[in-house]
Write an enzyme that holds these catalytic residues in place. Sequence first.
Site, PDB file in Angstrom:
ATOM      1  N   LYS A  56       0.812  -1.223   0.000  1.00 58.07           N
ATOM      2  CA  LYS A  56       0.000   0.000   0.000  1.00 58.07           C
ATOM      3  C   LYS A  56       0.846   1.275   0.000  1.00 58.07           C
ATOM      4  CE  LYS A  56      -4.506  -1.376   0.586  1.00 58.07           C
ATOM      5  NZ  LYS A  56      -4.448  -2.739   1.052  1.00 58.07           N
ATOM      6  N   SER A  81      -8.811   1.076   8.470  1.00 54.52           N
ATOM      7  CA  SER A  81      -8.282   0.613   9.750  1.00 54.52           C
ATOM      8  C   SER A  81      -6.988  -0.141   9.502  1.00 54.52           C
ATOM      9  CB  SER A  81      -9.293  -0.300  10.427  1.00 54.52           C
ATOM     10  OG  SER A  81      -9.651  -1.327   9.539  1.00 54.52           O
ATOM     11  N   GLU A 207      -9.264 -14.108  -4.110  1.00 57.16           N
ATOM     12  CA  GLU A 207      -9.968 -13.443  -3.000  1.00 57.16           C
ATOM     13  C   GLU A 207     -10.456 -14.493  -2.008  1.00 57.16           C
ATOM     14  OE1 GLU A 207     -13.366 -11.287  -4.450  1.00 57.16           O
ATOM     15  OE2 GLU A 207     -14.158 -13.049  -5.463  1.00 57.16           O
ATOM     16  N   GLY A 211     -15.995 -14.224   0.630  1.00 56.65           N
ATOM     17  CA  GLY A 211     -16.463 -12.984   0.018  1.00 56.65           C
ATOM     18  C   GLY A 211     -16.062 -12.926  -1.437  1.00 56.65           C
ATOM     19  N   ASP A 213     -17.170 -11.620  -4.110  1.00 58.18           N
ATOM     20  CA  ASP A 213     -17.830 -10.602  -4.946  1.00 58.18           C
ATOM     21  C   ASP A 213     -17.032 -10.336  -6.218  1.00 58.18           C
ATOM     22  OD1 ASP A 213     -16.028  -9.312  -2.880  1.00 58.18           O
ATOM     23  OD2 ASP A 213     -16.306  -7.633  -4.263  1.00 58.18           O
ATOM     24  N   SER A 307       1.323  -9.837  -0.501  1.00 55.64           N
ATOM     25  CA  SER A 307       0.955  -8.420  -0.439  1.00 55.64           C
ATOM     26  C   SER A 307       1.331  -7.714   0.858  1.00 55.64           C
ATOM     27  CB  SER A 307      -0.540  -8.267  -0.707  1.00 55.64           C
ATOM     28  OG  SER A 307      -1.286  -9.143   0.113  1.00 55.64           O
TER      29      SER A 307
HETATM   30  C1  LIG Z   1      -5.146  -3.805   0.825  1.00 49.61           C
HETATM   31  C2  LIG Z   1      -4.552  -5.155   0.839  1.00 49.61           C
HETATM   32  C3  LIG Z   1      -4.916  -6.132  -0.109  1.00 49.61           C
HETATM   33  C4  LIG Z   1      -5.998  -5.913  -1.133  1.00 49.61           C
HETATM   34  O1  LIG Z   1      -5.624  -4.895  -2.030  1.00 49.61           O
HETATM   35  P1  LIG Z   1      -6.682  -4.221  -3.006  1.00 49.61           P
HETATM   36  O2  LIG Z   1      -5.904  -3.206  -3.746  1.00 49.61           O
HETATM   37  O3  LIG Z   1      -7.766  -3.626  -2.143  1.00 49.61           O
HETATM   38  O4  LIG Z   1      -7.237  -5.301  -3.856  1.00 49.61           O
HETATM   39  C5  LIG Z   1      -4.257  -7.352  -0.091  1.00 49.61           C
HETATM   40  N1  LIG Z   1      -3.303  -7.622   0.830  1.00 49.61           N
HETATM   41  C6  LIG Z   1      -2.937  -6.713   1.763  1.00 49.61           C
HETATM   42  C7  LIG Z   1      -1.878  -7.099   2.734  1.00 49.61           C
HETATM   43  C8  LIG Z   1      -3.544  -5.446   1.798  1.00 49.61           C
HETATM   44  O5  LIG Z   1      -3.163  -4.555   2.720  1.00 49.61           O
END
Ligand SMILES: *Cc1c(COP(=O)(O)O)cnc(C)c1O
Length: 322
Positions: A56, A81, A207, A211, A213, A307
């Site tokens: 992020k 959050s 996903e 969920g 979606d 991620s």
């Molecule tokens: C936000 C987040 C996601 C999902 O990312 P999106 O851009 O909302 O699809 C996946 N893994 C982690 C660790 C995140 O912080």
Amino acid sequence: MTSIELPTYADVEAAAARIAGVANRTPVLTSRTLNEQAGAEVFIKCENFQRMGAFKFRGAFNALSKFSPEQRRRGVVAFSSGNHAQGIALSAKILGIPATIVMPHDAPAAKVAATKGYGADVVVYDRYKEDREAIGRRLASEQGLTLIPPYDHPDVLAGQGTAAKELFEEVGALDYLFVPLGGGGLLSGTALATRALAPQCVLYGVEPEAGNDGQRSFRTGGIVRIDTPKTIADGAQTQYLGNYTFAIIKRDVNDILTASDPDLVNAMKFFAERMKTIVEPTGCLGLAGALNVKDTLKGKRVGVIVSGGNIDLERFCALTAA
Ligand SMILES: *Cc1c(COP(=O)(O)O)cnc(C)c1O
């Protein structure tokens, strides 16, 4: 919906130039054990080693870097959050921009402390009575702050695409790439990089099973909205994809897969025991999704994006103890 102008790979390249030297160029790890288990050559892009512990930071820093002098002076507001809040707070601190983060009153104390630690003002709200988006928008209009949403924003998703750009630059083209999916910022940015750098690569979003979606939206062609899903993947408890993210995903992604909570726990254990790295449940979606279809991956070159790695040690232990 009126037509929107979608970002392109050129925006991912521009984002990469903006974050260069500030964001970490995260490592790509491999594991012989994993390669043997999957019968494939697997490359893991480790955004759990990104600044503030998740990808992020990339999108947040890119978005704030594009602020005008007036926007910088007035400040940014975000509602989250989780990792987006910390990405915005840290980016704002680095760029000298005042930040206000709207967080639920029952957010984990550690997350509130981390956000305040980056110098942001935290505004709390009651998640059962109030709407965080409405609060964010009110603060934006009353105080002239710029609202940066967690995924449905061209600069945010272009920034998120820089992780895949680095992965392809490092390991070359791949046959498959598996990416965690919440609101789709990471997946849509990854899609822009993939279609530019490895056009033949099969790209899957993954996903939480609870969920799906995104999978339903992808397969029906229209954004599906669901109630907040119950899953340990707290970074992917989104209720719907964004307009920008869905338009790119629909065009450039091959399919959306799902992973169950037990699949995520198994992946967390694998990362900890075999690869000596801590990954949060949401960060495990890519590997869990890949292992669910491993019979199709034999002999292939496979990428997985991890991620993020933000999880309390206590929670990590509780989830992996069973
Ligand atoms: C936000 C987040 C996601 C999902 O990312 P999106 O851009 O909302 O699809 C996946 N893994 C982690 C660790 C995140 O912080």
